[in-house]
Enzyme design. Structure first.
Site, PDB file in Angstrom:
ATOM      1  N   GLU A 105     -20.616  40.839 -84.942  1.00 30.86           N
ATOM      2  CA  GLU A 105     -19.206  41.722 -84.831  1.00 30.86           C
ATOM      3  C   GLU A 105     -18.688  40.942 -83.540  1.00 30.86           C
ATOM      4  O   GLU A 105     -17.247  41.044 -83.531  1.00 30.86           O
ATOM      5  CB  GLU A 105     -19.851  43.141 -84.485  1.00 30.86           C
ATOM      6  CG  GLU A 105     -20.312  43.573 -85.968  1.00 30.86           C
ATOM      7  CD  GLU A 105     -20.926  44.818 -85.880  1.00 30.86           C
ATOM      8  OE1 GLU A 105     -21.943  45.178 -85.009  1.00 30.86           O
ATOM      9  OE2 GLU A 105     -20.670  45.900 -86.566  1.00 30.86           O
ATOM     10  N   GLU A 125     -28.375  44.824 -90.427  1.00 37.98           N
ATOM     11  CA  GLU A 125     -28.526  46.132 -90.121  1.00 37.98           C
ATOM     12  C   GLU A 125     -29.339  46.952 -90.735  1.00 37.98           C
ATOM     13  O   GLU A 125     -30.253  47.939 -90.725  1.00 37.98           O
ATOM     14  CB  GLU A 125     -27.296  46.917 -89.665  1.00 37.98           C
ATOM     15  CG  GLU A 125     -26.524  46.360 -88.158  1.00 37.98           C
ATOM     16  CD  GLU A 125     -25.848  45.141 -88.278  1.00 37.98           C
ATOM     17  OE1 GLU A 125     -26.058  44.422 -89.229  1.00 37.98           O
ATOM     18  OE2 GLU A 125     -25.087  44.789 -87.343  1.00 37.98           O
TER      19      GLU A 125
HETATM   20  C1  3H9 Z   1     -27.182  45.574 -84.359  1.00 36.84           C
HETATM   21  O1  3H9 Z   1     -26.840  44.592 -84.122  1.00 36.84           O
HETATM   22  C2  3H9 Z   1     -26.308  46.985 -84.598  1.00 36.84           C
HETATM   23  C3  3H9 Z   1     -24.825  46.629 -84.316  1.00 36.84           C
HETATM   24  O2  3H9 Z   1     -24.369  46.324 -85.619  1.00 36.84           O
HETATM   25  C4  3H9 Z   1     -24.202  47.808 -83.867  1.00 36.84           C
HETATM   26  C5  3H9 Z   1     -24.521  48.398 -82.766  1.00 36.84           C
HETATM   27  C6  3H9 Z   1     -23.791  49.517 -82.024  1.00 36.84           C
HETATM   28  N1  3H9 Z   1     -33.106  43.192 -79.916  1.00 36.84           N
HETATM   29  O3  3H9 Z   1     -38.275  37.488 -84.136  1.00 36.84           O
HETATM   30  P1  3H9 Z   1     -38.665  36.697 -82.779  1.00 36.84           P
HETATM   31  C7  3H9 Z   1     -37.272  39.847 -79.639  1.00 36.84           C
HETATM   32  S1  3H9 Z   1     -28.779  45.813 -84.953  1.00 36.84           S
HETATM   33  C8  3H9 Z   1     -34.064  43.097 -78.942  1.00 36.84           C
HETATM   34  O4  3H9 Z   1     -40.102  36.522 -82.479  1.00 36.84           O
HETATM   35  P2  3H9 Z   1     -37.665  34.497 -84.125  1.00 36.84           P
HETATM   36  C9  3H9 Z   1     -38.407  40.065 -80.436  1.00 36.84           C
HETATM   37  O5  3H9 Z   1     -38.768  41.409 -80.361  1.00 36.84           O
HETATM   38  C10 3H9 Z   1     -29.550  44.260 -84.699  1.00 36.84           C
HETATM   39  N2  3H9 Z   1     -34.988  42.337 -79.154  1.00 36.84           N
HETATM   40  O6  3H9 Z   1     -38.102  35.214 -82.954  1.00 36.84           O
HETATM   41  C11 3H9 Z   1     -39.279  39.088 -79.828  1.00 36.84           C
HETATM   42  O7  3H9 Z   1     -39.781  39.692 -78.680  1.00 36.84           O
HETATM   43  P3  3H9 Z   1     -41.200  39.585 -78.280  1.00 36.84           P
HETATM   44  C12 3H9 Z   1     -29.299  43.185 -85.639  1.00 36.84           C
HETATM   45  C13 3H9 Z   1     -35.027  41.242 -79.966  1.00 36.84           C
HETATM   46  O8  3H9 Z   1     -37.321  32.937 -83.614  1.00 36.84           O
HETATM   47  C14 3H9 Z   1     -38.256  38.099 -79.496  1.00 36.84           C
HETATM   48  O9  3H9 Z   1     -37.127  38.689 -79.292  1.00 36.84           O
HETATM   49  N3  3H9 Z   1     -30.073  42.037 -85.386  1.00 36.84           N
HETATM   50  C15 3H9 Z   1     -33.971  41.149 -81.040  1.00 36.84           C
HETATM   51  O10 3H9 Z   1     -38.814  34.212 -85.060  1.00 36.84           O
HETATM   52  C16 3H9 Z   1     -38.450  36.920 -80.176  1.00 36.84           C
HETATM   53  O11 3H9 Z   1     -38.079  37.196 -81.505  1.00 36.84           O
HETATM   54  C17 3H9 Z   1     -31.078  41.823 -85.902  1.00 36.84           C
HETATM   55  O12 3H9 Z   1     -31.783  42.755 -86.582  1.00 36.84           O
HETATM   56  C18 3H9 Z   1     -32.860  42.123 -80.873  1.00 36.84           C
HETATM   57  N4  3H9 Z   1     -31.981  42.232 -81.466  1.00 36.84           N
HETATM   58  O13 3H9 Z   1     -36.520  35.063 -85.086  1.00 36.84           O
HETATM   59  C19 3H9 Z   1     -31.986  40.540 -85.566  1.00 36.84           C
HETATM   60  N5  3H9 Z   1     -34.113  40.346 -81.762  1.00 36.84           N
HETATM   61  O14 3H9 Z   1     -41.240  37.968 -77.764  1.00 36.84           O
HETATM   62  C20 3H9 Z   1     -33.258  40.943 -85.296  1.00 36.84           C
HETATM   63  C21 3H9 Z   1     -35.290  39.567 -81.426  1.00 36.84           C
HETATM   64  O15 3H9 Z   1     -41.471  40.334 -77.100  1.00 36.84           O
HETATM   65  N6  3H9 Z   1     -34.060  39.626 -85.036  1.00 36.84           N
HETATM   66  N7  3H9 Z   1     -35.705  40.325 -80.413  1.00 36.84           N
HETATM   67  O16 3H9 Z   1     -42.097  39.767 -79.526  1.00 36.84           O
HETATM   68  C22 3H9 Z   1     -34.300  38.611 -85.773  1.00 36.84           C
HETATM   69  O17 3H9 Z   1     -34.296  38.837 -86.857  1.00 36.84           O
HETATM   70  C23 3H9 Z   1     -35.298  37.605 -85.275  1.00 36.84           C
HETATM   71  O18 3H9 Z   1     -35.641  38.086 -84.108  1.00 36.84           O
HETATM   72  C24 3H9 Z   1     -34.642  36.462 -85.011  1.00 36.84           C
HETATM   73  C25 3H9 Z   1     -35.168  35.320 -84.401  1.00 36.84           C
HETATM   74  C26 3H9 Z   1     -34.004  35.675 -86.382  1.00 36.84           C
HETATM   75  C27 3H9 Z   1     -33.185  36.395 -84.216  1.00 36.84           C
END
Ligand code: 3H9
Length: 692
Positions: A105, A125
């Site tokens: 976004e 999301e």
């Molecule tokens: C959104 O964006 C809403 C908006 O439209 C509107 C808002 C108003 N936040 O998964 P990993 C942490 S909703 C906080 O092991 P990988 C994760 O917990 C969001 N923390 O790595 C972990 O922490 P820990 C939309 C986050 O390489 C560490 O980072 N986005 C977030 O296997 C490493 O993560 C998503 O839904 C976050 N957004 O995968 C994306 N993301 O080491 C969600 C990660 O303490 N994330 N962490 O356990 C993912 O899909 C995967 O983390 C990603 C990396 C593919 C990015």
């Protein structure tokens, strides 16, 4: 000024870098930083083009999920995106890694987007039970069209750079480091070679047919989920003027944020990651570069396939040539299926078959394997014999694991002279598809051997959960308890098809009787026989499944079980009604009617009760470990977060009250765990235990 964003003036380009490891989540500091940096760049006369990049492995992976549920901090992400879009000077974004959700976004607020070839874009999301809330549902359709945007937003799937370019989300693809690309593309903007524009000023064209089709697709794929339909509602309103569309998006976003589904899905997101935090996490895993598998049945073949996908060479041992032929056919089928589904390239498939897979009928051929996983049938004597032999044949450093679903790892380890190198690696069928791996830790399993089990799980793309030794470990022990209540309800008057339907409406992919048919009724039959001698006298008998098995009906594999599959469709098996009637009569039961909600309440309460005892006994480290087991191994509805997250939505006091009420009918079954009673008394929750 926050240091999670930096601004460099490089010639006439202002380079803004988001640097908020590990994934550059758009936290409050990042949001404020972006607004400030855009303002600074705009007020710097030396600057004519602004570029935004992300440091580290990704542009930004979206909103900071840890901020959800807390008091919102200004500026909101939607305002940040609009602020960037309103910039008087052109702003471009260079995208790499996983540019997801709020990250995408932010990029859509920019005036042009350039992706590296490997970038993945998407709006995940929905997997968190919400819709894009910072303009994604309004700007994406202006670039991709309503139909395409509704599809990729409501599914949450990721797009490759090529697809993103074709769908208008990217303006260009460029190879290299984001920083160099940014400077290069800024120059192209200056030269008029890269057009910039405000996406929010484009018109979205109405496409009611595409919206109807998107709604129908979602209703079929995810009938119980709120967020995917709300995504489509928001996209459908993208023909409004941007400010009105953003207001509509906010309204729908807020509606989703208030749902239990959102809370359950966020819990599931963190649960999958929390289970990696084990006491042995700091240990160095032992190197595993070759795998031996003993037993080429469904499990052994699935485990071998899973290892081959991950690039581990496998030697599979079966008792005889027939067994090897079956294993060879099963693995070839698994690999071919993966090619067909696009999960494995033909080249990799051919390379695996040419050199990574060896078959043998001689255990001695496992002598050089770093790890041997035994996956023969569930007979302790057979397993003891195999482990004793492996212990003498395998190199001293080799780890020995059993894929047993129930049996005592300590007894197995005691048959070897290397009990510290023995562990349970419990895969779930089909092992090359199901994500769960229970790493079962015996009394003597060494800490670095546990860490090795987790490292293997990661390599095989499994979700590994640490489990202690007991009959059935975490998942099957709990299943063994709550599955009985489905039988009790059936005997007491609920039809098994009603029980299945009630639980499918709750969100399970399949009800318990349909699952039993799929797994094979003979498996439960064998377990009941195995445990018959230790079955407490006070435990109720339900002979229905045994009677069905006595007819040779084992479920799908024999075309008949609880259901009849002979017509090609699943229909209730009419002969089971007669069996049921006879069993009720024999037990002196007059069938009573059950509400669907009562069925769900009893089933879930039984699950929660045994899960609580698993926590009490230290078999699972935390409630979140139980939740993860059920999410990844038992088809538990993800939007409910797992049995113990769901338990918190009910509260311990309500659960105890229910169990005490039902204990009046069956005091043996409905015993209240002491931990649950304590939680009811002091008002604490399973979430509190996770935090502790
Ligand atoms: C959104 O964006 C809403 C908006 O439209 C509107 C808002 C108003 N936040 O998964 P990993 C942490 S909703 C906080 O092991 P990988 C994760 O917990 C969001 N923390 O790595 C972990 O922490 P820990 C939309 C986050 O390489 C560490 O980072 N986005 C977030 O296997 C490493 O993560 C998503 O839904 C976050 N957004 O995968 C994306 N993301 O080491 C969600 C990660 O303490 N994330 N962490 O356990 C993912 O899909 C995967 O983390 C990603 C990396 C593919 C990015």
């Amino acid at each position: 000024m926050s240091d999670v964003t930096t601004l460099e003036i490089l010639g006439s380009t202002a380079l803004i870098t988001v640097d908020n490891p590990p994934v550059n989540a758009a936290s409050a500091a990042v949001r404020q930083g972006l607004v400030n940096r855009i303002d600074e760049a705009n007020s710097n006369d030396a600057v004519d083009v602004i570029a935004i990049i992300g440091a580290g492995r990704t542009f930004t992976a979206g909103a900071d999920i840890r901020e959800f549920g807390k008091t919102p901090v200004e500026p909101m992400l939607t305002e940040v995106c609009s602020h960037i879009e309103a910039s008087a000077k052109p702003v471009i974004a260079v995208l790499h890694g996983t540019t997801l959700g709020g990250g995408l976004e932010i990029a859509l607020g920019c005036h042009a987007r350039i992706g590296v070839p490997t970038v993945q874009l998407g709006f995940p999301e929905v997997s968190l039970g919400i819709i894009p809330g910072a303009g994604g549902t309004q700007r994406a359709p202006r670039l991709s069209g309503m139909g395409a945007a509704a599809e990729y937003i409501a599914s949450g799937r990721r797009l490759s750079s090529d697809e993103a370019l074709a769908k208008g989300l990217l303006d260009a693809i460029a190879d290299g480091e984001p920083r160099a690309i940014a400077l290069d593309q800024a120059e192209r903007v200056r030269q008029g070679d890269l057009a910039t524009r405000r996406v929010g000023e484009l018109d979205a064209s109405l496409d009611p047919d595409a919206i109807t089709a998107a709604r129908a697709a979602v209703a079929k794929r995810a009938p119980l989920l709120v967020a995917p339909q709300r995504c489509i509602d928001a996209v459908a309103d993208s023909t409004l003027e941007l400010s009105a569309g953003l207001a509509r998006e906010r309204e729908l976003f807020a509606e989703c944020m208030a749902t239990d589904q959102h809370k359950g899905l966020v819990h599931a997101f963190f649960a999958e990651r929390a289970v990696q935090k084990i006491p042995e996490a700091s240990e160095t895993p032992r190197p595993i570069e070759s795998l031996g598998v003993v037993g080429g049945g469904t499990m052994g073949s699935g485990i071998a396939t899973s290892a081959l996908f991950a690039g581990l060479p496998v030697t599979l041992v079966e008792m005889n040539a027939d067994g090897l032929d079956r294993a060879r056919t099963a693995i070839a089928g698994n690999l071919a299926g993966a090619v067909k589904r696009g999960k494995l390239s033909q080249d990799k498939h051919d390379a695996i078959l040419a050199s990574a897979l060896t078959f043998s009928t001689d255990l001695a051929d496992l002598a050089e394997s770093d790890l041997v996983i035994e996956a023969v049938f569930e007979d302790m004597d057979v397993k003891k014999d195999i482990f004793a032999k492996l212990d003498t044949l395998c190199k001293p450093t080799a780890l020995l694991a059993s894929n047993t679903s129930y049996l005592d790892i300590n007894v197995i380890a005691a048959c070897t002279n290397r009990p510290t190198q023995v562990l349970g690696l419990h895969f779930f069928s089909p092992a090359h598809i199901m994500r769960l791996l229970e790493v079962v830790v015996g009394d003597q399993t060494a800490p670095d051997v546990v860490a090795t089990g987790f490292a293997l799980g990661k390599r095989l793309r499994k979700v590994a959960v640490r489990a202690g030794v007991c009959d059935g470990f975490i998942g099957n022990r709990i299943l063994g308890h709550f599955r009985k209540v489905a039988d009790y309800m059936m005997l007491d008057g609920a039809h098994y098809s009603q029980i299945d339907a009630a639980l499918e409406d709750f969100g399970f992919a399949m009800g318990p009787f349909a699952v039993s048919d799929l797994a094979g009724l003979d498996i439960g039959w064998a377990t009941r026989k195995r445990l018959a001698a230790t079955k407490p006298a006070a435990e109720r008998d339900v002979g229905v499944s045994d009677r069905i098995c006595e007819n040779g009906w084992f479920g799908r594999k024999t075309q008949r079980g609880f259901y009849d599959y002979r017509s090609g469709k699943k229909a209730a098996n009419p002969d089971v009604d007669a069996i049921l009637e006879a069993e009720r009569q024999a037990a002196g039961i007059t069938p009573a009617a059950f509400e669907n909600s009562d069925i769900v309440d009893r089933y879930m309460t039984a699950m929660i009760a045994e899960a609580t005892r698993v926590i009490e006994d230290g078999i699972a480290l935390r409630p979140v470990d139980v939740d993860t087991v059920f999410l990844f191994g038992y088809g538990f509805p993800r939007q409910r977060g797992g049995p113990l997250h769901y338990a918190d939505t009910l509260g311990a006091a309500a659960l105890v009250a229910r169990m005490e009420r039902w204990a009046e009918e069956d005091a043996h079954y409905w015993q209240v765990p002491a931990l649950l009673r304590k939680m009811a008394a002091d008002g604490s929750t399973f979430a509190d235990l996770n935090r502790a």
